[in-house]
Design an enzyme around this catalytic site. Structure first.
Site, PDB file in Angstrom:
ATOM      1  N   ASP A 106      33.773  60.640  34.687  1.00 36.33           N
ATOM      2  CA  ASP A 106      32.520  61.314  35.052  1.00 36.33           C
ATOM      3  C   ASP A 106      32.804  62.782  35.336  1.00 36.33           C
ATOM      4  OD1 ASP A 106      31.301  58.852  34.918  1.00 36.33           O
ATOM      5  OD2 ASP A 106      31.254  58.528  37.080  1.00 36.33           O
ATOM      6  N   ASP A 157      37.247  54.187  37.667  1.00 34.88           N
ATOM      7  CA  ASP A 157      36.836  55.332  36.879  1.00 34.88           C
ATOM      8  C   ASP A 157      37.404  56.582  37.543  1.00 34.88           C
ATOM      9  OD1 ASP A 157      35.276  55.635  39.113  1.00 34.88           O
ATOM     10  OD2 ASP A 157      33.349  55.548  38.081  1.00 34.88           O
ATOM     11  N   ASP A 195      36.479  60.600  38.583  1.00 32.18           N
ATOM     12  CA  ASP A 195      35.405  61.580  38.780  1.00 32.18           C
ATOM     13  C   ASP A 195      35.982  62.981  38.961  1.00 32.18           C
ATOM     14  OD1 ASP A 195      33.623  59.407  38.844  1.00 32.18           O
ATOM     15  OD2 ASP A 195      33.874  59.173  41.008  1.00 32.18           O
TER      16      ASP A 195
END
Length: 514
Positions: A438, A343, A345
């Site tokens: 995120d 992912d 961030d």
């Protein structure tokens, strides 16, 4: 079998000092009458100590909450022999020879065996314990290395991505993950800390002597190291990889929105694979879990640094549409120099006077209009000004944040492949990839602390907080650093200032891959 009883009568001197009081009676059965254990809280913390005491009692050991005349074995973690003696003197204990003074590794071995193990020399705290011999480097390329220089805290070590001991650390991480699935925090952390130590070594381990004197090398760890040296692989790690429960949990937790609790629930229902989960009509999945299964193949595939940079452009262009002076920083593994991740961030703050509490909502709305947003969950800030930092090592912060899945359109590498067949339907070509993103919003005055926390690694952050608490009497989290002695918050405008407050040498982001 006996039941746990209140401790034996305390000495008159201890009673007068008011330092000790009997434990309340408890219903756990005692299987091992000759052993009465006391676990020191010093450098361990109350939460971990309480967990260990409960674990031992469940397994049939007698454990006292207070130091009493009945105690036979004192267990300490990260305390040297002189430190334990000093502590005992502070408890008005004149003769320490009546106790077995033991390292936490003895306790760990007992819990693993489910019975008391012999308190061999390797478990005992002794006067010469901290005088670790230097490695015998007659056959080594690193003659200057000594084990005594390796700190138990990863924030006092520099760990790059050049892991000479991957075959060991891979086995440790498999064991740690298995214990995490079993919600056994103690054994999980034992293997994670050992992996972190081996990652900092500037040479490959080829013999048992190479790990002599290193911290965090408990019995379980040493057994695996020895077997890999002798056999080339760990039979225990191999057994875990072939274990049905581990394989099911590994699959389940790979789904966005699924954790250990949900995995346990599915496993108890008799589900073993994701195919069975998808086919089970009685399951009530959350929105996050439904999206996780829908875009599963994309989300479990690795995200490249190039993809992270492409998403970064989208994030920066969108955020600066509403807040032109915003500072947007890529954090996580990519900031630590990793080339792939799962992912992406981003930490967002505004150095100027202007604030925008609705920024994330505006960003999300624009992505919806652009057709880029596949999923989002906005968590509003719960931060209260002047609240003390969290004492929990793994505590989540209270910033406003958005957990999103974005469409990232992929460039067509070779257009010829699209013309290979007249029957090929161009409408079926999927030219985008679902990617987890995120976004974290933090006030500018907390930016340095947020950046340090969100950069990671997770083990580095854990050790940094443990170091702050145990060694400096401070509390650190993603919001602030609080000095418990002076009762003040310590301001920091950069990560370097935070390290300076803690008396630590600065560790660059790419050296934090603990």
């Amino acid at each position: 079998m006996d039941r746990i009883r209140a401790p034996a009568v305390f000495s008159q001197r201890k009673r007068q000092k008011g330092l000790h009081s009997p434990n309340p009676p408890c219903s756990y059965e005692i299987k091992f009458n000759k052993f009465v254990i006391f676990i020191m809280q010093r450098k361990m913390g109350m939460t971990r100590r309480t967990f260990l005491m409960e674990l031992a009692r469940r397994k049939g050991f007698r454990v006292e909450s207070e130091l009493s005349d009945s105690v036979t074995h004192i267990v300490a973690e990260n305390n040297s022999y002189p430190e334990v003696l000093d502590w005992l003197r502070g408890q008005a204990v004149g003769d320490s020879s009546r106790f077995e003074l033991l390292d936490i590794s003895w306790f760990t071995a007992c819990m693993e065996a489910g019975r008391p193990v012999d308190s061999e020399m390797k478990y005992r705290l002794m006067e010469q314990q901290d005088q670790f011999p230097a490695l015998d480097t007659s056959e080594s390329e690193v003659p200057s290395f000594t084990a005594s220089k390796v700190s138990q805290y990863s924030c006092q070590r520099k760990t790059t991505l050049n892991n000479f001991n991957k075959k060991f650390t891979d086995a440790f991480e498999i064991m740690a993950e298995n214990y995490e699935f079993k919600e056994n925090e103690m054994f999980c952390l034992e293997f994670l800390r050992a992996a972190s130590v081996l990652k900092c070594l500037p040479f490959p381990v080829v013999r048992m002597k190479d790990i002599q004197g290193l911290p965090c090398m408990g019995d379980q760890v040493r057994d695996i190291v020895e077997e890999i040296i002798e056999e080339g692989e760990s039979s225990r790690a191999k057994d875990v990889l072939n274990d049905e429960r581990y394989k099911s949990f590994k699959q389940f937790t790979s789904v966005f929105g699924v954790g250990v609790k949900t995995s346990e629930k599915w496993y108890r229902m008799g589900l073993r694979t994701l195919e069975e989960v998808k086919a089970e009509k009685t399951l009530k999945l959350s929105k996050m879990q439904r999206v996780g299964l829908l875009y599963y193949e994309d989300l479990v595939s690795c995200v490249s640094k190039a993809e992270a940079d492409a998403v970064g452009l989208i994030v920066k262009n969108t955020v600066r549409t509403f807040l032109p002076d915003a500072l947007i920083t890529l954090t996580g593994g990519f900031r630590r120099g990793k080339k792939i991740g799962h992912d992406i961030d981003f930490l967002i703050t505004n150095p100027g006077p202007r604030e925008d509490d609705d920024l994330l909502h505006k960003v999300v709305d624009l992505w919806k209009k652009q057709g880029l947003l596949l999923y989002c969950d906005i968590i509003e800030s719960t931060f209260v000004k002047d609240q003390l930092p969290s004492r929990k090592v793994d505590a989540m912060d209270n910033f406003q944040k958005c957990f999103a899945i974005l469409k990232l359109y992929q460039p067509r590498v070779d257009n010829r492949s699209y013309n290979a067949s007249k029957e090929f339907d161009m409408a079926e070509v999927k030219d985008w990839k679902a990617i987890r993103v995120d976004l974290v919003i933090c006030p500018f005055e907390q930016y340095a602390y947020a950046l340090l926390g969100w950069t990671g690694s997770r083990q580095f952050g854990r050790d940094l907080r443990r170091f702050a608490n145990h060694e400096k009497k401070m509390i650190l989290d993603n919001h602030a650093l609080y000095d418990k002695r002076k009762r003040i918050f310590l301001k920091a405008g950069s990560e370097e200032e935070i390290f300076a407050h803690l008396g630590l040498d600065y560790v660059e982001p790419w050296e934090r891959n603990a």
